[in-house]
Design a protein around this motif. Structure first.
Motif, short mmCIF file in Angstrom:
data_model
loop_
_atom_site.label_atom_id
_atom_site.label_comp_id
_atom_site.label_asym_id
_atom_site.label_seq_id
_atom_site.Cartn_x
_atom_site.Cartn_y
_atom_site.Cartn_z
N HIS A 34 -1.37 1.61 -4.94
CA HIS A 34 -0.63 0.35 -5.08
C HIS A 34 0.32 0.51 -6.27
O HIS A 34 0.16 1.39 -7.08
CB HIS A 34 -1.58 -0.82 -5.38
CG HIS A 34 -2.63 -1.03 -4.35
ND1 HIS A 34 -2.39 -1.68 -3.16
CD2 HIS A 34 -3.93 -0.67 -4.32
CE1 HIS A 34 -3.50 -1.72 -2.44
NE2 HIS A 34 -4.45 -1.10 -3.12
N ASP A 50 -9.23 -1.38 4.00
CA ASP A 50 -7.78 -1.65 3.95
C ASP A 50 -6.98 -0.40 3.58
O ASP A 50 -5.75 -0.45 3.58
CB ASP A 50 -7.48 -2.81 2.99
CG ASP A 50 -8.01 -2.59 1.60
OD1 ASP A 50 -9.04 -1.90 1.44
OD2 ASP A 50 -7.40 -3.11 0.64
N HIS A 51 -7.65 0.70 3.29
CA HIS A 51 -6.97 1.99 3.12
C HIS A 51 -7.38 2.99 4.20
O HIS A 51 -6.61 3.87 4.55
CB HIS A 51 -7.28 2.60 1.74
CG HIS A 51 -6.78 1.79 0.58
ND1 HIS A 51 -5.55 2.01 -0.01
CD2 HIS A 51 -7.33 0.73 -0.08
CE1 HIS A 51 -5.37 1.14 -0.99
NE2 HIS A 51 -6.43 0.35 -1.06
N TYR A 79 0.83 -1.21 0.00
CA TYR A 79 0.00 0.00 0.00
C TYR A 79 0.86 1.25 0.00
O TYR A 79 1.91 1.30 0.65
CB TYR A 79 -0.90 0.02 1.25
CG TYR A 79 -1.94 -1.06 1.24
CD1 TYR A 79 -3.25 -0.76 0.86
CD2 TYR A 79 -1.64 -2.37 1.60
CE1 TYR A 79 -4.23 -1.75 0.84
CE2 TYR A 79 -2.61 -3.36 1.57
CZ TYR A 79 -3.90 -3.04 1.20
OH TYR A 79 -4.85 -4.02 1.17
N ASP A 94 -6.67 2.68 -6.19
CA ASP A 94 -7.42 1.49 -6.61
C ASP A 94 -8.02 1.54 -8.01
O ASP A 94 -8.00 0.53 -8.70
CB ASP A 94 -8.54 1.11 -5.61
CG ASP A 94 -8.00 0.43 -4.36
OD1 ASP A 94 -6.76 0.21 -4.27
OD2 ASP A 94 -8.79 0.10 -3.45
ZN LIG Z 1 -6.53 -1.05 -2.59
#
Ligand SMILES: [Zn+2]
Length: 306
Positions: free
Chosen positions: A224, A103-104, A54, A184
Motif C-alpha cells: 500500500h 484482500d491480497h 493495493y 502491510d
Molecule cells: Zn493490506
C-alpha cells in the motif's frame, strides 16, 4: 521528443517516482469499477503493479515472469491480460504470496499458467486450510526462508521475521534490483490503517528493526501507499515506536484510552498521509493490543483506569 520522454521516464524511475505506463480499467464488479489499475516500469525487468489502494510487483526473467500477490480475481485477470500483451510467450512461472490476508491473496487461480508454482510461508498455508479460504493453495511452503533463483541470474529471497501483521508474512528481497517488498507491516508515507486490525504491533516493531539491521536495499515497494528507501522505512518504524511507547506509558500510568488520545503528541508525524483521520484509531488499536495481547492490565504495577 520521443527520446526526451524516455529520458525523463528513466530519471523518474531512478528517483522512485515511477512513471505510470498503463492504466486500463476492465472492471468485473461495481467495487472494481472505480479502481485504478496501473503498471510502473522500475527498470531491468522489475515492475510495480497497482489495483486501487493495493500494490504488487512482477519480475520478468529469461524464461517467464514471477509475480507477487494476485490482489483479487478481477485485478489478477487484468494483470494476466496485460502480461500476455506486453510479454507474449512468457508464462507466469511463480506467484509469491506475501501473507495470508484474503484482500491480497485471493485471485491466484487467474495467474495459473498450468506449470506455475505458487509459494507461501507455511503459516499462511495453514491459516488458509483452517479458515477454509478460497485461495489457490501454494505448491511450495517454507518455514524460515526460501530463495528463488531465476534463469538469467536474478533472485528473490523470501524471509520470515516472526509475527507482525497477518499470518506467514514474509519480506521479499530482489538483491540484483536492490529492492525489498513487504506488504502491510511496513507502510511508507502513510499511517498504518485505522485501528491496526491484523497487526501485532510489538512483533511489527521487532520485525522492522531486524529488517533494517539485516537487509541491504535501496528501494522499497509496499503493498500500500508509497515507494521509498531505507530512510522512509526508518521513519515508518519511528512512528510505530513512538505510537507504541506513548500508549504503553499511558497505560502504565493508569490513563484511559480517551486520556491517552487526548494527551499523546504524535505531531512530529503529521506530514504522513491520513494523520488527522487515523491517529486516534491508531492509538486505540495499540491500546487494545497491549491490553488484550500483552495483558498489560494484568501486571500488578499497572492500575486499571476508573
Ligand atoms: Zn493490506
Amino acid at each position: 521528443m520521443v527520446a526526451k520522454l524516455f529520458r525523463s521516464a528513466s530519471f523518474l524511475s531512478l528517483t522512485l517516482a515511477a512513471p505510470v505506463i498503463a492504466a486500463t480499467a476492465l472492471p468485473a464488479s461495481a467495487a472494481a469499477q472505480s479502481e485504478t489499475r496501473a503498471i510502473s516500469d522500475l527498470g531491468d525487468g522489475l515492475y510495480r503493479w497497482t489495483a486501487g489502494n493495493y500494490h504488487s510487483f512482477f519480475l520478468v526473467h529469461d524464461e517467464g515472469i514471477v509475480t507477487g500477490d494476485p490482489l483479487s480475481k478481477e485485478a489478477a485477470r487484468w494483470l494476466r491480460g496485460e502480461l500476455r500483451t506486453r510479454f507474449p510467450g512468457k508464462p507466469i512461472t511463480h506467484v509469491l504470496y506475501s501473507h495470508n490476508h484474503p484482500d491480497h491473496a485471493y485471485g491466484g487461480e487467474e495467474l495459473d499458467d498450468g506449470a506455475t508454482q505458487f509459494v507461501a510461508h507455511e503459516l499462511a498455508a495453514q491459516a488458509w486450510v483452517l479458515t477454509k479460504a478460497q485461495v489457490r493453495m501454494p505448491d511450495i511452503t517454507f518455514a524460515d526462508s526460501f530463495t528463488l533463483a531465476l534463469p538469467g541470474g536474478d533472485h528473490v529471497e523470501l524471509q520470515y521475521w516472526g509475527t507482525n501483521n497477518g499470518r506467514g508474512s514474509v519480506s521479499m528481497l530482489m538483491p540484483e534490483h536492490g529492492t525489498l517488498h513487504v506488504v502491510d507491516w511496513i507502510t511508507l508515507g502513510r499511517l498504518p490503517y485505522l485501528d491496526l486490525k491484523g497487526y501485532d504491533v510489538v512483533g511489527a516493531i521487532a520485525s522492522i528493526r531486524a529488517v533494517l539491521d539485516d537487509v541491504e536495499f535501496s528501494r522499497f515497494i509496499g503493498g500500500h501507499a508509497d515507494m521509498g528507501g531505507p530512510e522512509d522505512v526508518r521513519r515508518s518504524l519511528a512512528y510505530l515506536e513512538t505510537l507504541h511507547e506513548g500508549v504503553l506509558d499511558g497505560i502504565i500510568a493508569g490513563q484511559s484510552l480517551e486520556e491517552i488520545q487526548g494527551s499523546l503528541d504524535l505531531s512530529e508525524f503529521s506530514d504522513l498521509k491520513m494523520f488527522d483521520e487515523w491517529h486516534d484509531d491508531n492509538i486505540a488499536g495499540v491500546y487494545r493490543q497491549l491490553v488484550d495481547n500483552e495483558y498489560l492490565q494484568m501486571r500488578p504495577e499497572v492500575s486499571t483506569p476508573e
